[in-house]
Design a protein around this motif. Structure first.
Motif, PDB file in Angstrom:
ATOM      1  N   CYS A  54       0.837  -1.213   0.000  1.00 14.10           N
ATOM      2  CA  CYS A  54       0.000   0.000   0.000  1.00 14.10           C
ATOM      3  C   CYS A  54       0.863   1.251   0.000  1.00 14.10           C
ATOM      4  CB  CYS A  54      -0.921  -0.005   1.217  1.00 14.10           C
ATOM      5  SG  CYS A  54      -2.274  -1.201   1.116  1.00 14.10           S
ATOM      6  N   GLU A  57       2.422   1.617  -3.377  1.00 14.53           N
ATOM      7  CA  GLU A  57       1.420   2.069  -4.348  1.00 14.53           C
ATOM      8  C   GLU A  57       1.101   3.550  -4.154  1.00 14.53           C
ATOM      9  OE1 GLU A  57      -3.202   1.063  -5.648  1.00 14.53           O
ATOM     10  OE2 GLU A  57      -2.180  -0.112  -4.110  1.00 14.53           O
ATOM     11  N   ARG A  58       1.007   3.973  -2.882  1.00 10.84           N
ATOM     12  CA  ARG A  58       0.725   5.374  -2.596  1.00 10.84           C
ATOM     13  C   ARG A  58       1.851   6.269  -3.111  1.00 10.84           C
ATOM     14  NH1 ARG A  58       0.840   5.066   2.489  1.00 10.84           N
ATOM     15  NH2 ARG A  58      -1.254   4.202   2.689  1.00 10.84           N
ATOM     16  N   GLY A  60       3.864   5.545  -5.475  1.00  8.10           N
ATOM     17  CA  GLY A  60       3.814   5.517  -6.934  1.00  8.10           C
ATOM     18  C   GLY A  60       2.766   6.471  -7.482  1.00  8.10           C
ATOM     19  N   ARG A  61       1.595   6.520  -6.827  1.00 12.48           N
ATOM     20  CA  ARG A  61       0.547   7.444  -7.265  1.00 12.48           C
ATOM     21  C   ARG A  61       0.991   8.888  -7.112  1.00 12.48           C
ATOM     22  NH1 ARG A  61      -3.112   4.252  -4.328  1.00 12.48           N
ATOM     23  NH2 ARG A  61      -3.258   5.906  -2.770  1.00 12.48           N
ATOM     24  N   ILE A  62       1.644   9.174  -5.985  1.00 14.80           N
ATOM     25  CA  ILE A  62       2.108  10.544  -5.748  1.00 14.80           C
ATOM     26  C   ILE A  62       3.114  10.958  -6.812  1.00 14.80           C
ATOM     27  CG2 ILE A  62       3.422  12.015  -4.171  1.00 14.80           C
ATOM     28  CD1 ILE A  62       2.160  10.449  -1.860  1.00 14.80           C
ATOM     29  N   ALA A  64       3.427   9.696  -9.802  1.00 17.92           N
ATOM     30  CA  ALA A  64       2.743   9.803 -11.093  1.00 17.92           C
ATOM     31  C   ALA A  64       1.970  11.120 -11.189  1.00 17.92           C
ATOM     32  CB  ALA A  64       1.801   8.620 -11.281  1.00 17.92           C
ATOM     33  N   GLN A  65       1.296  11.504 -10.102  1.00 21.00           N
ATOM     34  CA  GLN A  65       0.554  12.763 -10.102  1.00 21.00           C
ATOM     35  C   GLN A  65       1.485  13.958 -10.231  1.00 21.00           C
ATOM     36  OE1 GLN A  65      -1.642  12.521  -6.462  1.00 21.00           O
ATOM     37  NE2 GLN A  65      -3.178  11.100  -7.284  1.00 21.00           N
TER      38      GLN A  65
END
Length: 214
Positions: A54, A57-58, A60-62, A64-65
């Motif tokens: 998790c 993934e978090r 990675g999202r940050i 990517a954003q």
């Protein structure tokens, strides 16, 4: 004499059987304990792996954003980059007070200590559970929008045509002018107000005793 011998033998057999039963029970309990410990270790390892995934993934999202925001910013013309610094917000509630017009509303809450207001939340945006614990505090801060300003449409859609005035007349200065940020004028580049309210009670709504603009 023979009776005593038999009693001694039966006592020895009984003690032996008891010790055997205790040993078997201890062995069974030990196996169960080891099995439970093994299960606990497996669950802890699984939970740690899930938490690590998790977190990864978090992150990675940050990333990517952030990368997407950077690409969008670089691809926008300079005239449009300013739009990325705006933050759209939706109201989460409405204040109902005993004052229906701006004229007559006290400048400070202590001028009319018996005045009351009710802050009604939109339950589709603010679940009642989000207010739990609020009764433990005496006061709260409330951010609000000067929604009755007549220039809001121009201010938000066409800022350059809003006719914003950097200085306003202050009644107590008998016509003297001051910078808008040094006054309580609701007409400002960002029509947001701040007030402190005393928490009286709350059920699904919260009742406070201050609606004056600050």
């Amino acid at each position: 004499m023979r009776g005593n011998i038999w009693e001694t033998k039966w006592l020895t057999v009984s003690i032996t059987l008891t010790l055997t039963a205790v040993s078997i029970s201890a062995y069974v309990l030990k196996r169960k304990w080891n099995h439970l410990n093994s299960k606990i270790e497996e669950l802890e390892a699984s939970l740690k792996s899930f938490s690590d995934n998790c977190a990864s993934e978090r992150q990675g999202r940050i990333r990517a954003q952030q990368a997407l925001r950077k690409e969008v910013t670089q691809s926008q013309p300079n005239s449009q980059k300013l739009n990325l610094t705006s933050y759209p917000m939706m109201p989460i509630g409405v204040v109902h007070s005993c004052f229906s017009t701006r004229n007559g509303t006290p400048r400070q809450p202590l001028l009319v200590p018996l005045a009351r207001a009710c802050l009604v939340f939109n339950t589709t945006r603010v679940p009642p559970a989000s207010l739990e614990g609020l009764e433990e505090y005496s006061h709260c801060w409330i951010l609000y929008v000067f929604h009755l300003n007549t220039d809001l449409d121009k201010l938000w859609k066409h800022p350059s045509k809003s006719g914003f005035k950097a200085k306003v007349r202050v009644p107590r200065l008998k016509g003297g002018r001051k910078g808008v940020f040094a006054t309580r004028s609701p007409h400002r580049p960002c029509p947001i107000g701040l007030t402190v309210a005393k928490v009286m009670t709350h059920i699904v709504t919260m009742v406070c005793d201050d609606t004056s603009h600050k």
